[in-house]
Design a protein around this motif. Structure first.
Motif, PDB file in Angstrom:
ATOM      1  N   THR A 302     -16.214  12.113  -0.956  1.00 30.37           N
ATOM      2  CA  THR A 302     -14.937  11.828  -1.626  1.00 30.37           C
ATOM      3  C   THR A 302     -13.841  11.428  -0.645  1.00 30.37           C
ATOM      4  OG1 THR A 302     -14.207  14.142  -1.520  1.00 30.37           O
ATOM      5  CG2 THR A 302     -15.466  13.466  -3.485  1.00 30.37           C
ATOM      6  N   ASP A 303     -14.209  11.278   0.638  1.00 26.91           N
ATOM      7  CA  ASP A 303     -13.224  10.931   1.670  1.00 26.91           C
ATOM      8  C   ASP A 303     -12.075  11.934   1.649  1.00 26.91           C
ATOM      9  OD1 ASP A 303     -12.141   9.500   3.771  1.00 26.91           O
ATOM     10  OD2 ASP A 303     -11.139   8.029   2.484  1.00 26.91           O
ATOM     11  N   ASN A 304     -12.470  13.217   1.669  1.00 25.88           N
ATOM     12  CA  ASN A 304     -11.512  14.334   1.672  1.00 25.88           C
ATOM     13  C   ASN A 304     -10.544  14.291   0.494  1.00 25.88           C
ATOM     14  OD1 ASN A 304     -12.388  15.704   4.110  1.00 25.88           O
ATOM     15  ND2 ASN A 304     -11.615  13.919   5.213  1.00 25.88           N
ATOM     16  N   GLY A 305     -11.075  13.910  -0.661  1.00 27.12           N
ATOM     17  CA  GLY A 305     -10.271  13.955  -1.874  1.00 27.12           C
ATOM     18  C   GLY A 305      -9.643  12.639  -2.285  1.00 27.12           C
ATOM     19  N   ARG A 306      -9.886  11.570  -1.543  1.00 25.81           N
ATOM     20  CA  ARG A 306      -9.307  10.272  -1.900  1.00 25.81           C
ATOM     21  C   ARG A 306     -10.132   9.563  -2.971  1.00 25.81           C
ATOM     22  NH1 ARG A 306      -9.224   4.948  -0.825  1.00 25.81           N
ATOM     23  NH2 ARG A 306     -11.177   5.076   0.325  1.00 25.81           N
ATOM     24  N   ARG A 307     -11.466   9.725  -2.917  1.00 24.69           N
ATOM     25  CA  ARG A 307     -12.341   9.068  -3.897  1.00 24.69           C
ATOM     26  C   ARG A 307     -12.666   9.977  -5.079  1.00 24.69           C
ATOM     27  NH1 ARG A 307     -15.986   8.070   0.793  1.00 24.69           N
ATOM     28  NH2 ARG A 307     -15.247   6.202   1.871  1.00 24.69           N
ATOM     29  N   GLY A 308     -12.200  11.201  -5.043  1.00 27.17           N
ATOM     30  CA  GLY A 308     -12.454  12.163  -6.110  1.00 27.17           C
ATOM     31  C   GLY A 308     -11.632  13.405  -5.834  1.00 27.17           C
ATOM     32  N   ILE A 309     -11.461  14.245  -6.822  1.00 28.45           N
ATOM     33  CA  ILE A 309     -10.672  15.464  -6.635  1.00 28.45           C
ATOM     34  C   ILE A 309     -11.538  16.548  -5.999  1.00 28.45           C
ATOM     35  CG2 ILE A 309      -9.526  17.356  -7.857  1.00 28.45           C
ATOM     36  CD1 ILE A 309      -8.375  15.349  -9.778  1.00 28.45           C
ATOM     37  N   LEU A 310     -11.001  17.223  -4.985  1.00 27.72           N
ATOM     38  CA  LEU A 310     -11.679  18.337  -4.324  1.00 27.72           C
ATOM     39  C   LEU A 310     -10.976  19.641  -4.675  1.00 27.72           C
ATOM     40  CD1 LEU A 310     -12.522  17.372  -0.611  1.00 27.72           C
ATOM     41  CD2 LEU A 310     -14.130  17.781  -2.467  1.00 27.72           C
ATOM     42  N   VAL A 311     -11.751  20.674  -4.988  1.00 28.46           N
ATOM     43  CA  VAL A 311     -11.185  22.000  -5.244  1.00 28.46           C
ATOM     44  C   VAL A 311     -11.965  23.028  -4.435  1.00 28.46           C
ATOM     45  CG1 VAL A 311     -10.408  21.400  -7.568  1.00 28.46           C
ATOM     46  CG2 VAL A 311     -12.670  22.420  -7.259  1.00 28.46           C
ATOM     47  N   ASP A 312     -11.393  24.196  -4.247  1.00 29.12           N
ATOM     48  CA  ASP A 312     -12.064  25.247  -3.492  1.00 29.12           C
ATOM     49  C   ASP A 312     -13.283  25.777  -4.244  1.00 29.12           C
ATOM     50  OD1 ASP A 312     -10.203  25.087  -1.455  1.00 29.12           O
ATOM     51  OD2 ASP A 312      -8.924  26.668  -2.291  1.00 29.12           O
ATOM     52  N   VAL A 313     -14.239  26.292  -3.496  1.00 28.09           N
ATOM     53  CA  VAL A 313     -15.430  26.908  -4.085  1.00 28.09           C
ATOM     54  C   VAL A 313     -15.021  28.120  -4.927  1.00 28.09           C
ATOM     55  CG1 VAL A 313     -17.571  28.149  -3.548  1.00 28.09           C
ATOM     56  CG2 VAL A 313     -16.934  26.137  -2.214  1.00 28.09           C
TER      57      VAL A 313
END
Length: 366
Positions: A302-313
């Motif tokens: 996700t390129d550190n959240g640029r290509r998709g949303i990242l959330v914590d485990v």
């Protein structure tokens, strides 16, 4: 360049999974580099993946016993059989995918003048203490190691780092669904797992969806896959009173085809290498949300959240908020969809194949 010798790939089985897809891809790539390519499955299990016809498949009879003695006897038996196969083939290099296959391959090639390369497919953090020690010992005897992420490669220390490389998985799901969906997306939140295990985090997604369901009752959660925790998930769904809104279609071979027009695909894993399923759905432009789990596969994709949303485990609230953000904001959904398809170039199969071949050539000539 051409090497007039054979290469042997070793894997636990040829069932339908990420490691199996990758070993078939790498083996096929090597048909243009090596004189002969062999793929040895330690298990007699049915072959569920497509394997190039130029590759010779051999299957052993590896079993897992109940008692410690049975397990040890079966392990010794398969090591002997693999050693016999290797002596017959006389390869210049053996490449083992996965910790168990590498452990067996290491013992089967001991005192042989054969280069040994290991390919670590799992998150190092997911192993037990004893397996972390075994892995470190095994890795120290390898001539080369291939990891999926930098985080995984750095886990085992400088001695291992110095002879290792990082090669991510390629985008392989080339079909009529490769062009991103261009229309109104269905009110579907989707996920998929080769096996329902704790590390896949499906329970977290179910709890997050229960929160989504309160605000958006017209959305369905579709969970592809099967495995030992299926009944537990169904009990959880019943407890949360969302039975009417969650569907389990089972395992499918072409995930991207099934989720092509869904509103969001969620990868809720507690640990992942480079998840093939995330690559596949991003390749067809599905907006994605993933956990920032070790050893960094989703963050890389996700390129550190640029290509998709990242959330914590294990962040149920964060996951629910992220899903809601995507399904209520069409501009964000379109932006994530467009950016997701960048993965087609980043993980171009030809580029990844060349990295594998260049690394094998380097190991052999070193």
């Amino acid at each position: 360049m051409r090497i007039n010798r054979s290469i042997v790939f070793v894997v636990n089985n040829l069932g339908y999974g990420g490691a199996q897809k990758m070993i078939a891809f790498v083996a096929k790539s090597c048909t243009t580099l090596f004189d002969k390519v062999y793929l040895i499955s330690l298990s007699p299990q049915e072959t569920l993946i497509e394997v190039n016809k130029q590759i010779s498949i051999r299957k052993l009879n590896y079993r897992t016993g109940r008692s410690v003695r049975e397990k040890l006897n079966y392990k010794i038996e398969v090591i002997k059989k693999l050693r016999e196969e290797i002596e017959h083939i006389e390869p210049v290099l053996v490449c083992a995918f996965g910790a168990d296959a590498l452990f067996i391959s290491r013992l089967a090639t001991i005192f042989k003048k054969i280069k040994l390369v290991g390919s670590e497919r799992n998150a190092p953090e997911s192993y037990s203490k004893i397996w972390k020690i075994i892995n470190k010992i095994n890795f120290s005897f390898c001539h080369g190691l291939v990891f999926q992420t930098n985080q995984a490669m750095r886990f085992y220390g400088k001695k291992i780092l110095d002879k290792s490389t990082v090669i991510p998985n390629p985008y392989l799901d080339v079909n009529e669904y490769q062009k991103p969906f261009d229309g109104k997306r269905e009110k579907l939140i989707t996920t998929a797992a080769a096996s329902f295990e704790y590390r896949k985090g499906i329970d977290v997604l179910i709890k997050a969806f229960a929160k989504i369901n309160e605000k958006y009752p017209d959305y369905l959660l579709v969970i592809y896959g099967e495995g030992p925790l299926l009944n537990e998930y169904k009990k959880l769904i019943k407890t949360l009173n969302i039975e009417k809104y969650v569907v389990f279609p089972g395992t499918v071979k072409n995930v991207s085809k099934e989720v092509y027009n869904s509103s969001v695909f969620v990868l809720p894993s507690r640990n992942e290498g480079i998840p093939n399923v995330l690559i596949e759905v991003m390749g067809v432009g599905v907006p994605v949300l993933a956990t920032n789990c070790p050893p960094g596969g989703p963050a890389y994709l996700t390129d550190n959240g640029r290509r998709g949303i990242l959330v914590d485990v294990d962040d149920i609230e964060g996951m629910a908020n992220g899903i809601a953000e995507i399904i209520q904001d069409e501009n964000l959904s379109k932006k994530l969809s467009d950016r997701a398809t960048e993965i087609l170039d980043v993980l171009d199969p030809q580029k990844i194949a060349e990295k594998w071949k260049d690394y094998f050539y380097f190991i052999i000539k070193d």
